[in-house]
Design a protein around this motif. Structure first.
Motif, PDB file in Angstrom:
ATOM      1  N   ASP A   8       0.811  -1.206   0.185  1.00 29.83           N
ATOM      2  CA  ASP A   8       0.088   0.038   0.044  1.00 29.83           C
ATOM      3  C   ASP A   8       0.746   1.137   0.039  1.00 29.83           C
ATOM      4  O   ASP A   8       0.407   2.239   0.144  1.00 29.83           O
ATOM      5  N   GLY A   9       2.094   1.109  -0.314  1.00 29.74           N
ATOM      6  CA  GLY A   9       2.879   2.374  -0.159  1.00 29.74           C
ATOM      7  C   GLY A   9       3.536   2.732   0.981  1.00 29.74           C
ATOM      8  O   GLY A   9       4.249   3.756   1.295  1.00 29.74           O
ATOM      9  N   THR A  10       3.013   2.282   2.122  1.00 32.58           N
ATOM     10  CA  THR A  10       3.532   2.505   3.544  1.00 32.58           C
ATOM     11  C   THR A  10       4.947   2.054   3.834  1.00 32.58           C
ATOM     12  O   THR A  10       5.302   1.197   3.121  1.00 32.58           O
ATOM     13  N   ASP A  11       5.460   2.567   4.768  1.00 32.59           N
ATOM     14  CA  ASP A  11       6.975   2.068   5.129  1.00 32.59           C
ATOM     15  C   ASP A  11       6.848   0.610   5.626  1.00 32.59           C
ATOM     16  O   ASP A  11       7.647  -0.126   5.072  1.00 32.59           O
ATOM     17  N   ALA A  12       5.653   0.200   6.212  1.00 31.41           N
ATOM     18  CA  ALA A  12       5.530  -1.145   6.879  1.00 31.41           C
ATOM     19  C   ALA A  12       5.267  -1.982   5.465  1.00 31.41           C
ATOM     20  O   ALA A  12       5.838  -2.954   5.550  1.00 31.41           O
ATOM     21  N   SER A  13       4.882  -1.469   4.609  1.00 31.30           N
ATOM     22  CA  SER A  13       4.329  -2.348   3.334  1.00 31.30           C
ATOM     23  C   SER A  13       5.719  -2.378   2.561  1.00 31.30           C
ATOM     24  O   SER A  13       5.893  -3.415   2.146  1.00 31.30           O
ATOM     25  N   LYS A  14       6.475  -1.429   2.530  1.00 34.14           N
ATOM     26  CA  LYS A  14       7.938  -1.469   1.819  1.00 34.14           C
ATOM     27  C   LYS A  14       8.790  -2.428   2.689  1.00 34.14           C
ATOM     28  O   LYS A  14       9.373  -3.537   1.872  1.00 34.14           O
ATOM     29  N   ARG A  15       8.813  -2.420   4.107  1.00 34.54           N
ATOM     30  CA  ARG A  15       9.594  -3.628   4.654  1.00 34.54           C
ATOM     31  C   ARG A  15       9.450  -4.688   4.584  1.00 34.54           C
ATOM     32  O   ARG A  15       9.785  -5.957   4.530  1.00 34.54           O
ATOM     33  N   ALA A  16       7.681  -5.214   4.357  1.00 35.77           N
ATOM     34  CA  ALA A  16       7.113  -6.347   4.323  1.00 35.77           C
ATOM     35  C   ALA A  16       7.565  -6.844   2.836  1.00 35.77           C
ATOM     36  O   ALA A  16       8.030  -8.121   2.633  1.00 35.77           O
ATOM     37  N   LEU A  17       7.578  -6.094   1.643  1.00 35.49           N
ATOM     38  CA  LEU A  17       7.959  -6.411   0.542  1.00 35.49           C
ATOM     39  C   LEU A  17       9.570  -6.800   0.414  1.00 35.49           C
ATOM     40  O   LEU A  17       9.939  -7.879   0.009  1.00 35.49           O
TER      41      LEU A  17
END
Length: 129
Positions: A8-17
């Motif tokens: 979803d573009g959040t920092d948490a989403s980027k870390r998950a990717l």
């Protein structure tokens, strides 16, 4: 193994990717990245471009397919249900997703897509803070 990563573009989403990329590499798994939105905008393009860049940096083909799924009602609970349906329809083995901390009021009103999946108890998943 087929791993689904909702972004979803959040920092948490980027870390998950980033975590899912390492996980997929270590397990010789196939990675599937999806973004849910109710309207495609420049922000949608930026989210997908960032994901493509992360995949490319990890050695995935530049033309890696990322899916955008349109939802009519944009709430975290609705997105969580859409993810569950996608897992069921396509038979993903594991879901990796980010979870950003929100306050009690926001959680009570909006819920959390990650929490929706966790409550389902039928989807193996990794939640990355």
């Amino acid at each position: 193994m087929e791993i689904l990563v909702p972004i979803d573009g959040t920092d948490a989403s980027k870390r998950a990717l980033d975590f899912a990329i390492r996980m997929a590499d270590g397990m010789s798994a196939t990675l599937h990245v999806v973004h849910f939105t109710n309207k495609e905008t420049d922000a949608t393009d930026a989210i997908l471009d960032d994901a493509r860049s992360r995949l490319k940096d990890a050695g995935y083909p530049a033309e890696s397919e990322l899916t955008t799924i349109m939802v009519d009602i944009w709430t975290a609970d609705r997105v969580g249900k859409e993810i569950l349906q996608l897992v069921e329809d396509r038979g993903f083995d594991h879901v990796v997703m980010g979870h950003h901390e929100v306050g009690t009021v926001e959680r009570a009103i909006f819920g959390s897509a990650a929490e929706t999946l966790l409550r389902s108890e039928g989807v193996p998943m990794t939640v990355v803070p």
